[in-house]
Design a protein around this motif. Structure first.
Motif, PDB file in Angstrom:
ATOM      1  N   GLU A   7       0.832  -1.204   0.000  1.00 29.84           N
ATOM      2  CA  GLU A   7       0.000   0.000   0.000  1.00 29.84           C
ATOM      3  C   GLU A   7       0.867   1.254   0.000  1.00 29.84           C
ATOM      4  O   GLU A   7       0.615   2.204  -0.748  1.00 29.84           O
ATOM      5  N   THR A   8       1.911   1.257   0.827  1.00 27.69           N
ATOM      6  CA  THR A   8       2.824   2.392   0.903  1.00 27.69           C
ATOM      7  C   THR A   8       3.515   2.627  -0.428  1.00 27.69           C
ATOM      8  O   THR A   8       3.582   3.755  -0.933  1.00 27.69           O
ATOM      9  N   VAL A   9       4.030   1.566  -1.003  1.00 27.35           N
ATOM     10  CA  VAL A   9       4.751   1.675  -2.270  1.00 27.35           C
ATOM     11  C   VAL A   9       3.827   2.191  -3.367  1.00 27.35           C
ATOM     12  O   VAL A   9       4.223   3.041  -4.180  1.00 27.35           O
ATOM     13  N   ALA A  10       2.592   1.720  -3.403  1.00 27.22           N
ATOM     14  CA  ALA A  10       1.643   2.194  -4.411  1.00 27.22           C
ATOM     15  C   ALA A  10       1.423   3.702  -4.279  1.00 27.22           C
ATOM     16  O   ALA A  10       1.360   4.419  -5.284  1.00 27.22           O
ATOM     17  N   ILE A  11       1.333   4.194  -3.054  1.00 25.44           N
ATOM     18  CA  ILE A  11       1.168   5.639  -2.832  1.00 25.44           C
ATOM     19  C   ILE A  11       2.398   6.388  -3.311  1.00 25.44           C
ATOM     20  O   ILE A  11       2.289   7.409  -4.009  1.00 25.44           O
ATOM     21  N   VAL A  18       7.991   7.677  -8.031  1.00 23.47           N
ATOM     22  CA  VAL A  18       9.283   7.026  -7.808  1.00 23.47           C
ATOM     23  C   VAL A  18       9.092   5.563  -7.449  1.00 23.47           C
ATOM     24  O   VAL A  18       8.019   5.148  -7.007  1.00 23.47           O
ATOM     25  N   LYS A  19      10.156   4.825  -7.646  1.00 25.58           N
ATOM     26  CA  LYS A  19      10.206   3.431  -7.219  1.00 25.58           C
ATOM     27  C   LYS A  19      11.116   3.398  -5.990  1.00 25.58           C
ATOM     28  O   LYS A  19      12.336   3.530  -6.111  1.00 25.58           O
ATOM     29  N   PRO A  20      10.546   3.268  -4.787  1.00 26.92           N
ATOM     30  CA  PRO A  20      11.367   3.278  -3.573  1.00 26.92           C
ATOM     31  C   PRO A  20      12.225   2.014  -3.473  1.00 26.92           C
ATOM     32  O   PRO A  20      12.002   1.035  -4.191  1.00 26.92           O
ATOM     33  N   VAL A  21      13.180   2.055  -2.552  1.00 30.79           N
ATOM     34  CA  VAL A  21      14.060   0.921  -2.290  1.00 30.79           C
ATOM     35  C   VAL A  21      13.801   0.435  -0.869  1.00 30.79           C
ATOM     36  O   VAL A  21      13.916   1.209   0.088  1.00 30.79           O
ATOM     37  N   THR A 108      -0.351  -3.162  -8.513  1.00 32.30           N
ATOM     38  CA  THR A 108      -0.497  -1.745  -8.151  1.00 32.30           C
ATOM     39  C   THR A 108       0.748  -1.134  -7.538  1.00 32.30           C
ATOM     40  O   THR A 108       0.713   0.010  -7.089  1.00 32.30           O
ATOM     41  N   PHE A 109       1.857  -1.868  -7.484  1.00 33.70           N
ATOM     42  CA  PHE A 109       3.042  -1.342  -6.808  1.00 33.70           C
ATOM     43  C   PHE A 109       4.319  -1.827  -7.494  1.00 33.70           C
ATOM     44  O   PHE A 109       4.323  -2.847  -8.184  1.00 33.70           O
ATOM     45  N   ARG A 110       5.397  -1.068  -7.236  1.00 31.71           N
ATOM     46  CA  ARG A 110       6.711  -1.416  -7.784  1.00 31.71           C
ATOM     47  C   ARG A 110       7.795  -0.818  -6.890  1.00 31.71           C
ATOM     48  O   ARG A 110       7.771   0.385  -6.610  1.00 31.71           O
TER      49      ARG A 110
END
Length: 159
Positions: A7-11, A18-21, A108-110
């Motif tokens: 959920e966090t990554v999708a936001i 951005v694509k977080p690490v 929904t996320f990456r």
């Protein structure tokens, strides 16, 4: 915890583009496939503007997160903290290898996951930091040994 991560990554994907690490304890768990009692989610993101921060706070709030005004941007939901830290800072101080990232994605996320060798650099740096909480040092040393063992025995796909 996985649900909160996704959920966090999708936001972050949507609001910051951005694509977080993923790094730290939860990343170690994913890389080694075993529990280290991770209690939070640590993500590296590029620096963001005050406007982006405001948009993040609003979007996270709409998804049931509470913003904790701390040094790093930290949000919490269902007792799980999500800490956003500066990507460039950590890559510099730990000398992370930018090729040592593995993309994880869903509908929904990456996000990227730090490799075992990069996580080893992180924990080696952390144990050398005189400001590190002594309670965390024992756990850090266990993670270092576990990462070394996995790399020596080639028991992780995220080298």
């Amino acid at each position: 915890m996985e649900e909160i991560l996704q959920e966090t990554v999708a936001i972050l994907n949507e609001i910051l583009g951005v694509k977080p690490v993923l790094y730290a304890s939860f990343a170690v768990e994913k890389v080694l496939g075993r529990s280290f009692q991770a209690h939070d989610i640590d993500l590296l993101v590029p620096s963001f503007t005050p406007e982006q921060k405001k948009a993040l706070i609003q979007e996270f709030a709409e998804h049931g997160f509470t913003y904790l005004d701390q040094y790093s941007a930290t949000f919490t939901k269902n007792g799980i903290d999500v800490e956003l830290s500066d990507h460039d800072y950590w890559f510099k101080v730990c000398s992370f290898d930018p090729t040592g990232l593995y993309e994880i994605s869903g509908l929904t996320f990456r996000y990227d996951l730090l490799s075992a060798s990069n996580l080893l650099k992180l924990y080696t740096y952390l144990v050398s930091n005189f400001k590190r909480d002594p309670k965390k040092l024992g756990k850090d040393k266990l993670k270092i040994q576990s990462l070394k063992d996995a790399l020596d025995h080639q028991t992780t796909q995220f080298r």
